[in-house]
Design an enzyme around this catalytic site. Structure first.
Site, PDB file in Angstrom:
ATOM      1  N   GLY A  17       0.774  -1.340  -0.156  1.00  0.00           N
ATOM      2  CA  GLY A  17       0.099  -0.050   0.041  1.00  0.00           C
ATOM      3  C   GLY A  17       0.799   1.235   0.015  1.00  0.00           C
ATOM      4  N   GLY A  19      -0.455   4.337   0.177  1.00  0.00           N
ATOM      5  CA  GLY A  19      -1.163   5.528   0.679  1.00  0.00           C
ATOM      6  C   GLY A  19      -0.577   6.157   1.755  1.00  0.00           C
ATOM      7  N   PHE A  20      -1.403   6.655   2.856  1.00  0.00           N
ATOM      8  CA  PHE A  20      -0.806   7.705   3.589  1.00  0.00           C
ATOM      9  C   PHE A  20       0.148   6.755   4.694  1.00  0.00           C
ATOM     10  CE2 PHE A  20      -4.407  10.063   2.315  1.00  0.00           C
ATOM     11  CZ  PHE A  20      -3.891  11.432   2.488  1.00  0.00           C
ATOM     12  N   VAL A  85      -1.978  -7.273  -4.580  1.00  0.00           N
ATOM     13  CA  VAL A  85      -1.682  -8.222  -3.751  1.00  0.00           C
ATOM     14  C   VAL A  85      -2.778  -9.214  -3.448  1.00  0.00           C
ATOM     15  CG1 VAL A  85      -0.882  -8.611  -1.109  1.00  0.00           C
ATOM     16  CG2 VAL A  85       0.148  -6.564  -2.684  1.00  0.00           C
ATOM     17  N   GLU A 176     -19.104  17.349   3.139  1.00  0.00           N
ATOM     18  CA  GLU A 176     -18.075  17.960   2.140  1.00  0.00           C
ATOM     19  C   GLU A 176     -18.639  17.826   0.738  1.00  0.00           C
ATOM     20  OE1 GLU A 176     -13.953  18.104   4.686  1.00  0.00           O
ATOM     21  OE2 GLU A 176     -14.020  16.788   2.885  1.00  0.00           O
ATOM     22  N   ASP A 306      -5.714   2.519   7.966  1.00  0.00           N
ATOM     23  CA  ASP A 306      -7.205   2.084   8.152  1.00  0.00           C
ATOM     24  C   ASP A 306      -7.376   0.598   8.306  1.00  0.00           C
ATOM     25  OD1 ASP A 306      -7.796   4.806   7.338  1.00  0.00           O
ATOM     26  OD2 ASP A 306      -8.973   4.280   5.722  1.00  0.00           O
ATOM     27  N   ALA A 321      -6.582   9.942   7.848  1.00  0.00           N
ATOM     28  CA  ALA A 321      -5.219  10.391   7.345  1.00  0.00           C
ATOM     29  C   ALA A 321      -3.903  10.506   8.496  1.00  0.00           C
ATOM     30  CB  ALA A 321      -5.202  11.489   6.335  1.00  0.00           C
TER      31      ALA A 321
END
Ligand SMILES: Cc1cc2nc3c(=O)[nH]c(=O)nc-3n(C[C@H](O)[C@H](O)[C@H](O)COP(=O)(O)OP(=O)(O)OC[C@H]3O[C@@H](n4cnc5c(N)ncnc54)[C@H](O)[C@@H]3O)c2cc1C
Length: 419
Positions: A17, A19-20, A85, A176, A306, A321
């Site tokens: 991953g 990501g963050f 994966v 949002e 997450d 995040a």
């Protein structure tokens, strides 16, 4: 003939991953005496918090995503591998991917989360999620397409159904998105479709509980609902969706709503990869980790972001995040500690507060005990998001797009690129 790969002399770290959490961990291992393999199904890092702006024609996908190879090109001890994966062999210490197996000495699982439709198959099939670039672009195409169709439709009932947009979920994403949709419809599209009657348009935000933004204090939740209503968003509490066939949304109380658009922002669950680990899972399918972010019985395996159920005073940390960034950084630090023969340290989360924007000049948030709202919160939100974006180009382009929209009440990316 290809030369055989040299036998690695340094410990191998596999990170799943980009990501963050994964990216932060990879950066944290720069300069360490390890060989890092970073695996992701995409060749880019995605700034998910701004996906709703792609969905509402405010930003392009390129503004909020950046190629992983470009981000990490100076990191000599890292190899990027674009692959899906599919599982893990924890006993043999191998990651199983669509392009072969990746052996490791240390593993960090940072595969994030997937949209959680809570078993509502009809909603998953006929509604829109907001978790990937493709989904965000699909929402943009669909919303703009509905206005094109409505402008050519003579039947007022059909037209109203085309112009009704249902957002499900009153967390930050739903709020949002509803606010941004309102601005797109009532400040931009209203100019594009002078012959359409905009009193026929509806944006409805459905929330199952009795308030929005549950992480914030009650007065800020009230401000949020009030601000959205001023923007002509119908905020409805206590409404649980039970199904959607693409035309009609059914609710738990037996009522129904006619709409050609339903955007699901009601939750996520940990990546399905966690299910295949065969370890204890906490809320929303997350892997239960030790305070050091290691898996019980597998000290060489870490989970962050997450995908991890990280307990803090009996409750799991939220899927945000900031948690992902901090836990990714700690996992990298702990891997280095183990390499030096030291003990892994406990992960302590530093809560930096939370902010949510409702639209132009309007946001709410809490930093420590300080509550902020209105223009100040909105400016802070704007700065935080620009600073957190990866890549100078992206920061510049996002700043420019927001400035342009702010001054001209315009959204330049109103393209329907796919039907
Ligand atoms: C629309 C939206 C708005 C949000 N707004 C906010 C906000 O305002 N503030 C906030 O703090 N948080 C927000 N979040 C949450 C935040 O984005 C997540 O908490 C954060 O992205 C988690 O980071 P992560 O590293 O765990 O996972 P991710 O950032 O999701 O990264 C996971 C990576 O793993 C890769 N991956 C997954 N499965 C596989 C596989 N099988 N094979 C290969 N690669 C795989 C993915 O491609 C991805 O790159 C928002 C999320 C969404 C969807």
């Amino acid at each position: 003939m290809r030369a055989p790969s040299p036998t690695p002399t340094k410990p191998r770290v596999a990170i799943v991953g980009a990501g963050f959490a994964g990216l932060e961990a990879a950066r944290g291992l720069a300069g360490a005496a390890v060989e890092v393999t970073l695996i992701d199904r995409h060749n880019y890092h995605l700034f998910q918090p701004l996906l709703y702006q792609v969905a509402t024609a405010g930003l392009t996908p390129e503004d909020i995503a950046h190629p992983v190879r470009a981000i990490l090109r100076r990191q000599r001890n890292l190899a990027f591998r674009q692959a899906e994966v599919t599982g893990f062999d924890l006993a043999a210490k191998r990651v199983i991917t669509s392009t072969g197996e990746v052996p490791y000495d240390y593993l960090l699982l940072a595969a994030g989360s997937d949209t959680n439709y809570f078993g509502l198959t009809s909603v998953a099939e006929n509604g829109f999620g907001l978790k990937t670039i493709d989904e965000a672009v699909a929402v943009r195409n669909h919303v703009l397409g509905m206005f094109e169709q409505a402008s050519q439709e003579d039947d007022p009932v059909k037209r109203r159904t085309m112009l009704t947009f249902i957002v499900v979920g009153g967390g930050p994403t739903g709020v949002e998105l509803a606010g941004a949709l309102s601005e797109l419809v009532y400040t931009v599209l209203v100019k594009d479709y002078p012959r359409l009657d905009f009193s026929e348009a509806r944006i409805v935000l459905l929330q199952a509980t009795d308030s929005l933004l549950p992480n914030l204090p009650q007065d800020l939740r009230d401000v949020t609902a009030e601000t959205l209503r001023k923007k002509k968003v119908e905020v409805e509490f206590g409404q649980t969706v039970t199904g959607y066939d693409g035309q009609t949304i059914t609710l738990k109380n037996g009522e129904s709503l006619s709409a050609r658009s339903l955007i699901w922002a009601a939750g996520v669950r940990a990546s399905r990869l966690v299910d295949g680990l065969g370890v204890s899972q906490g809320s929303l399918g997350r892997a239960v980790v030790l305070p050091t972010l290691q898996l019980a019985g597998h000290p060489e395996v870490f989970v962050a972001g997450d995908a991890a159920h990280i307990d803090e005073n009996g409750r799991p940390l939220p899927m945000t995040a900031v948690v992902a960034l901090q836990s990714g950084s700690k996992a990298a630090g702990n891997i280095q500690r183990l390499l030096c023969g030291q003990q892994a340290e406990t992960f302590l989360f530093h809560d930096l507060g939370s902010l949510a924007t409702i639209g132009r000049n309007a946001a709410v948030g809490q930093i420590g005990r300080v509550k902020i709202k209105g223009l100040l919160a909105w400016l802070l939100w704007t700065v935080v998001h620009i600073v957190r974006l990866v890549g100078f180009r992206n920061r510049l382009f996002v700043f420019w797009s927001w400035f342009w929209d702010y001054i001209l009440y315009d959204r330049s990316i109103r393209l329907i690129t796919r039907e």
